[in-house]
Design a protein around this motif. Structure first.
Motif, PDB file in Angstrom:
ATOM      1  N   ARG A  30       5.324   7.875 -12.663  1.00  0.00           N
ATOM      2  CA  ARG A  30       4.058   7.478 -13.277  1.00  0.00           C
ATOM      3  C   ARG A  30       4.202   6.239 -14.154  1.00  0.00           C
ATOM      4  O   ARG A  30       3.300   5.395 -14.208  1.00  0.00           O
ATOM      5  N   VAL A  31       5.351   6.103 -14.839  1.00  0.00           N
ATOM      6  CA  VAL A  31       5.456   5.068 -15.874  1.00  0.00           C
ATOM      7  C   VAL A  31       6.262   3.839 -15.466  1.00  0.00           C
ATOM      8  O   VAL A  31       6.071   2.765 -16.046  1.00  0.00           O
ATOM      9  N   VAL A  32       7.177   3.966 -14.490  1.00  0.00           N
ATOM     10  CA  VAL A  32       8.048   2.825 -14.198  1.00  0.00           C
ATOM     11  C   VAL A  32       7.288   1.755 -13.417  1.00  0.00           C
ATOM     12  O   VAL A  32       6.389   2.067 -12.612  1.00  0.00           O
ATOM     13  N   PRO A  33       7.610   0.484 -13.616  1.00  0.00           N
ATOM     14  CA  PRO A  33       6.966  -0.583 -12.850  1.00  0.00           C
ATOM     15  C   PRO A  33       7.403  -0.566 -11.390  1.00  0.00           C
ATOM     16  O   PRO A  33       8.429   0.027 -11.033  1.00  0.00           O
ATOM     17  N   ASP A  34       6.624  -1.239 -10.548  1.00  0.00           N
ATOM     18  CA  ASP A  34       6.892  -1.240  -9.103  1.00  0.00           C
ATOM     19  C   ASP A  34       8.315  -1.663  -8.737  1.00  0.00           C
ATOM     20  O   ASP A  34       8.938  -1.014  -7.882  1.00  0.00           O
ATOM     21  N   PRO A  35       8.864  -2.741  -9.323  1.00  0.00           N
ATOM     22  CA  PRO A  35      10.226  -3.135  -8.919  1.00  0.00           C
ATOM     23  C   PRO A  35      11.256  -2.034  -9.130  1.00  0.00           C
ATOM     24  O   PRO A  35      12.142  -1.833  -8.286  1.00  0.00           O
ATOM     25  N   ILE A  36      11.152  -1.301 -10.231  1.00  0.00           N
ATOM     26  CA  ILE A  36      12.106  -0.219 -10.477  1.00  0.00           C
ATOM     27  C   ILE A  36      11.866   0.944  -9.519  1.00  0.00           C
ATOM     28  O   ILE A  36      12.812   1.569  -9.027  1.00  0.00           O
ATOM     29  N   LEU A  37      10.603   1.217  -9.213  1.00  0.00           N
ATOM     30  CA  LEU A  37      10.292   2.284  -8.261  1.00  0.00           C
ATOM     31  C   LEU A  37      10.866   1.959  -6.880  1.00  0.00           C
ATOM     32  O   LEU A  37      11.417   2.827  -6.198  1.00  0.00           O
ATOM     33  N   LYS A  38      10.764   0.705  -6.468  1.00  0.00           N
ATOM     34  CA  LYS A  38      11.308   0.289  -5.170  1.00  0.00           C
ATOM     35  C   LYS A  38      12.829   0.407  -5.147  1.00  0.00           C
ATOM     36  O   LYS A  38      13.415   0.880  -4.151  1.00  0.00           O
ATOM     37  N   VAL A  39      13.487  -0.009  -6.233  1.00  0.00           N
ATOM     38  CA  VAL A  39      14.946   0.099  -6.304  1.00  0.00           C
ATOM     39  C   VAL A  39      15.369   1.560  -6.267  1.00  0.00           C
ATOM     40  O   VAL A  39      16.368   1.925  -5.633  1.00  0.00           O
ATOM     41  N   THR A  40      14.600   2.425  -6.925  1.00  0.00           N
ATOM     42  CA  THR A  40      14.907   3.861  -6.920  1.00  0.00           C
ATOM     43  C   THR A  40      14.904   4.404  -5.493  1.00  0.00           C
ATOM     44  O   THR A  40      15.812   5.141  -5.090  1.00  0.00           O
ATOM     45  N   LEU A  60       0.822  -1.210   0.000  1.00  0.00           N
ATOM     46  CA  LEU A  60       0.000   0.000   0.000  1.00  0.00           C
ATOM     47  C   LEU A  60       0.857   1.262   0.000  1.00  0.00           C
ATOM     48  O   LEU A  60       0.483   2.283  -0.590  1.00  0.00           O
ATOM     49  N   LEU A  61       2.019   1.198   0.646  1.00  0.00           N
ATOM     50  CA  LEU A  61       2.920   2.351   0.648  1.00  0.00           C
ATOM     51  C   LEU A  61       3.407   2.658  -0.761  1.00  0.00           C
ATOM     52  O   LEU A  61       3.484   3.824  -1.166  1.00  0.00           O
ATOM     53  N   VAL A  62       3.741   1.623  -1.524  1.00  0.00           N
ATOM     54  CA  VAL A  62       4.191   1.815  -2.901  1.00  0.00           C
ATOM     55  C   VAL A  62       3.083   2.489  -3.718  1.00  0.00           C
ATOM     56  O   VAL A  62       3.338   3.431  -4.490  1.00  0.00           O
ATOM     57  N   VAL A  63       1.841   2.041  -3.535  1.00  0.00           N
ATOM     58  CA  VAL A  63       0.701   2.648  -4.230  1.00  0.00           C
ATOM     59  C   VAL A  63       0.569   4.121  -3.842  1.00  0.00           C
ATOM     60  O   VAL A  63       0.354   4.992  -4.702  1.00  0.00           O
ATOM     61  N   THR A  64       0.691   4.406  -2.550  1.00  0.00           N
ATOM     62  CA  THR A  64       0.522   5.773  -2.058  1.00  0.00           C
ATOM     63  C   THR A  64       1.635   6.691  -2.533  1.00  0.00           C
ATOM     64  O   THR A  64       1.387   7.817  -2.974  1.00  0.00           O
ATOM     65  N   ARG A  65       2.863   6.229  -2.450  1.00  0.00           N
ATOM     66  CA  ARG A  65       3.986   7.067  -2.877  1.00  0.00           C
ATOM     67  C   ARG A  65       3.913   7.346  -4.381  1.00  0.00           C
ATOM     68  O   ARG A  65       4.245   8.442  -4.830  1.00  0.00           O
ATOM     69  N   ARG A  66       3.468   6.374  -5.157  1.00  0.00           N
ATOM     70  CA  ARG A  66       3.302   6.618  -6.593  1.00  0.00           C
ATOM     71  C   ARG A  66       2.238   7.708  -6.813  1.00  0.00           C
ATOM     72  O   ARG A  66       2.398   8.582  -7.660  1.00  0.00           O
ATOM     73  N   ARG A  67       1.168   7.624  -6.032  1.00  0.00           N
ATOM     74  CA  ARG A  67       0.116   8.638  -6.131  1.00  0.00           C
ATOM     75  C   ARG A  67       0.654  10.025  -5.782  1.00  0.00           C
ATOM     76  O   ARG A  67       0.203  11.044  -6.299  1.00  0.00           O
ATOM     77  N   GLN A  68       1.646  10.057  -4.888  1.00  0.00           N
ATOM     78  CA  GLN A  68       2.272  11.321  -4.481  1.00  0.00           C
ATOM     79  C   GLN A  68       3.454  11.707  -5.372  1.00  0.00           C
ATOM     80  O   GLN A  68       4.143  12.680  -5.099  1.00  0.00           O
ATOM     81  N   HIS A  69       3.701  10.888  -6.413  1.00  0.00           N
ATOM     82  CA  HIS A  69       4.773  11.132  -7.384  1.00  0.00           C
ATOM     83  C   HIS A  69       6.153  11.018  -6.740  1.00  0.00           C
ATOM     84  O   HIS A  69       7.076  11.764  -7.064  1.00  0.00           O
ATOM     85  N   LEU A  70       6.300  10.071  -5.815  1.00  0.00           N
ATOM     86  CA  LEU A  70       7.560   9.852  -5.119  1.00  0.00           C
ATOM     87  C   LEU A  70       7.865   8.360  -5.044  1.00  0.00           C
ATOM     88  O   LEU A  70       6.948   7.538  -5.001  1.00  0.00           O
ATOM     89  N   PRO A  71       9.144   7.985  -4.994  1.00  0.00           N
ATOM     90  CA  PRO A  71       9.483   6.578  -4.754  1.00  0.00           C
ATOM     91  C   PRO A  71       9.227   6.219  -3.293  1.00  0.00           C
ATOM     92  O   PRO A  71       9.256   7.106  -2.421  1.00  0.00           O
ATOM     93  N   GLY A  98       1.453   6.286   6.997  1.00  0.00           N
ATOM     94  CA  GLY A  98       0.120   5.860   6.600  1.00  0.00           C
ATOM     95  C   GLY A  98       0.050   5.699   5.097  1.00  0.00           C
ATOM     96  O   GLY A  98       0.753   6.395   4.349  1.00  0.00           O
ATOM     97  N   CYS A  99      -0.778   4.786   4.627  1.00  0.00           N
ATOM     98  CA  CYS A  99      -0.891   4.536   3.194  1.00  0.00           C
ATOM     99  C   CYS A  99      -2.257   3.906   2.910  1.00  0.00           C
ATOM    100  O   CYS A  99      -2.881   3.313   3.796  1.00  0.00           O
ATOM    101  N   SER A 100      -2.708   4.062   1.661  1.00  0.00           N
ATOM    102  CA  SER A 100      -4.045   3.578   1.332  1.00  0.00           C
ATOM    103  C   SER A 100      -4.206   3.451  -0.172  1.00  0.00           C
ATOM    104  O   SER A 100      -3.420   3.997  -0.948  1.00  0.00           O
ATOM    105  N   ASP A 101      -5.242   2.729  -0.560  1.00  0.00           N
ATOM    106  CA  ASP A 101      -5.645   2.614  -1.953  1.00  0.00           C
ATOM    107  C   ASP A 101      -6.806   3.579  -2.168  1.00  0.00           C
ATOM    108  O   ASP A 101      -7.889   3.402  -1.589  1.00  0.00           O
ATOM    109  N   ALA A 102      -6.569   4.607  -2.984  1.00  0.00           N
ATOM    110  CA  ALA A 102      -7.556   5.684  -3.136  1.00  0.00           C
ATOM    111  C   ALA A 102      -8.889   5.188  -3.676  1.00  0.00           C
ATOM    112  O   ALA A 102      -9.926   5.833  -3.452  1.00  0.00           O
ATOM    113  N   ARG A 103      -8.899   4.043  -4.347  1.00  0.00           N
ATOM    114  CA  ARG A 103     -10.149   3.528  -4.903  1.00  0.00           C
ATOM    115  C   ARG A 103     -11.150   3.167  -3.815  1.00  0.00           C
ATOM    116  O   ARG A 103     -12.356   3.084  -4.079  1.00  0.00           O
TER     117      ARG A 103
END
Length: 364
Positions: A345-355, A204-215, A262-267
């Motif tokens: 916005r465009v990179v897959p989760d594994p690359i976002l986590k490594v970043t 959920l943190l990965v989802v939230t940080r992506r929504r915030q435009h951050l790794p 804190g983190c969440s799925d906006a849907r």
């Protein structure tokens, strides 16, 4: 580099004689630090050896305490820093990285100024880029050269009311109705610090940080926190039909429960998952006799987050960070917000986590 209980930083600095001797200790090796903060009324979770060890384990930051107390005396004051040594963003003293606040544990302004002037000499010798402190109360004197670098809003909820009184102070539409909605939806609630719950939280943190435009922060950071705080750290997860939709991480310390992440799925925000988690955490803190629920810092321009915290009845105060020299503070490593937004916005989760794993240690 580890410093013993009373050794000096191995830097060659020409300093003028001072009427006050300042000593440097490693708070993870010197038992006086833990005894001092356990008894000090203004010591927070961020002063704790658990927090300092987690920072060292996950990010490689070595802690340092400066004090006017001699090596053979009990501690009566201390200012804790971490040394952030980065080839990307420079070498600096920060009190403390990834910590909302860290009050200098001093008895008066003169002690604080003596400790700051001691560290300032290393910056003036061009060995370090800058120093930063994050006090909740005391301010540095003008002679230290520190200036305000950024101002946040900091919120606390006073728990010295009955549970019923607390609930009545919550905003009727934004909090009370959401708690009741979560109860009607029969959301599933879990709590603990297991690897399974950590995994749900982190997804959920990965989802939230992506929504915030951050790794996202590295998973190793949260594992270090779990390892250090044990049962004083709790991950809470709300699920809808077996799908995790919201999660928070809290740490208890002395008379406080600290909401840190804190983190969440906006849907699924309409189901009230976050409201359920906060209400359960507040009720637990109340049941265990804690005096406050700390909701952390907010960017002063983030009016939505500030309103969210105040809807729970939390009271805000101004939190200033101070740096010397003030123009050198590292606030981010992204050359362009637009570029970062596009990348996230465009990179897959594994690359976002490594970043996140590669970059966070440079921005502490």
């Amino acid at each position: 580099m580890t410093i013993g209980s009373a050794t000096k930083l191995p830097l060659s600095v020409n300093t003028e004689p001072s009427a006050t001797s300042v000593h440097e200790i490693n708070p993870l090796c010197d038992s006086r630090w833990e005894a001092f903060i356990n008894a000090h009324p203004r010591a927070s979770v961020f002063h704790s050896t658990n927090w300092l060890r987690a920072l060292q384990t996950a990010y490689g930051y070595d802690p340092l305490v400066v004090t006017t107390c001699s090596p053979d005396a009990s501690l009566t004051n201390g200012l804790v820093f971490c040394r952030v040594e980065s080839w990307l963003t420079g070498r600096r003293f920060v009190s403390l990285p990834f910590s909302d606040h860290c009050e200098p544990l001093v008895n008066d302004s003169l002690e604080l100024n003596d400790l700051l002037l001691h560290v300032k000499r290393y910056v003036d010798a061009d060995k370090w880029k800058y120093m930063e402190i994050r006090p909740t109360g005391r301010q540095p004197g003008g002679q230290t050269g520190l200036g305000r670098s950024i101002t946040y809003s900091f919120h606390r909820l006073d728990l010295r009311k009955s549970k019923e009184e607390l609930f009545r102070t919550f905003h009727k539409d934004c909090v009370q109705r959401k708690i009741r909605r979560a109860e009607r939806e029969n959301l599933h609630y879990e709590e603990g610090n297991s690897e399974i719950l950590l995994g749900r939280f982190y997804d959920l943190l990965v989802v939230t940080r992506r929504r915030q435009h951050l790794p996202p922060q590295p998973l190793s950071w949260f594992r270090a926190l779990v390892a250090e705080f044990g049962d004083n750290l709790k991950i809470r997860v709300a699920s809808k039909d077996d799908l995790p939709i919201a999660s928070i991480l809290t740490i208890t310390h002395k008379q406080s429960m600290v909401y840190k992440y804190g983190c969440s799925d906006a849907r699924f925000h309409k189901f009230g998952g976050m409201a359920l988690l906060f209400w359960n955490a507040i009720q637990e803190a109340k049941h265990k006799g804690f005096e406050e629920f700390e909701l952390g810092r907010s960017d002063s321009a983030n009016h939505g987050l500030i309103a969210f915290k105040e809807h729970w009845g939390a009271v805000g105060s101004e939190l200033n960070y101070w740096t010397y020299p003030s123009a050198n503070r590292v606030t981010s490593i992204n050359p362009s917000k637009a570029m970062l937004r596009q990348f996230v916005r465009v990179v897959p989760d594994p690359i976002l986590k490594v970043t996140g794993k590669l970059l966070y240690r440079h921005v502490g």
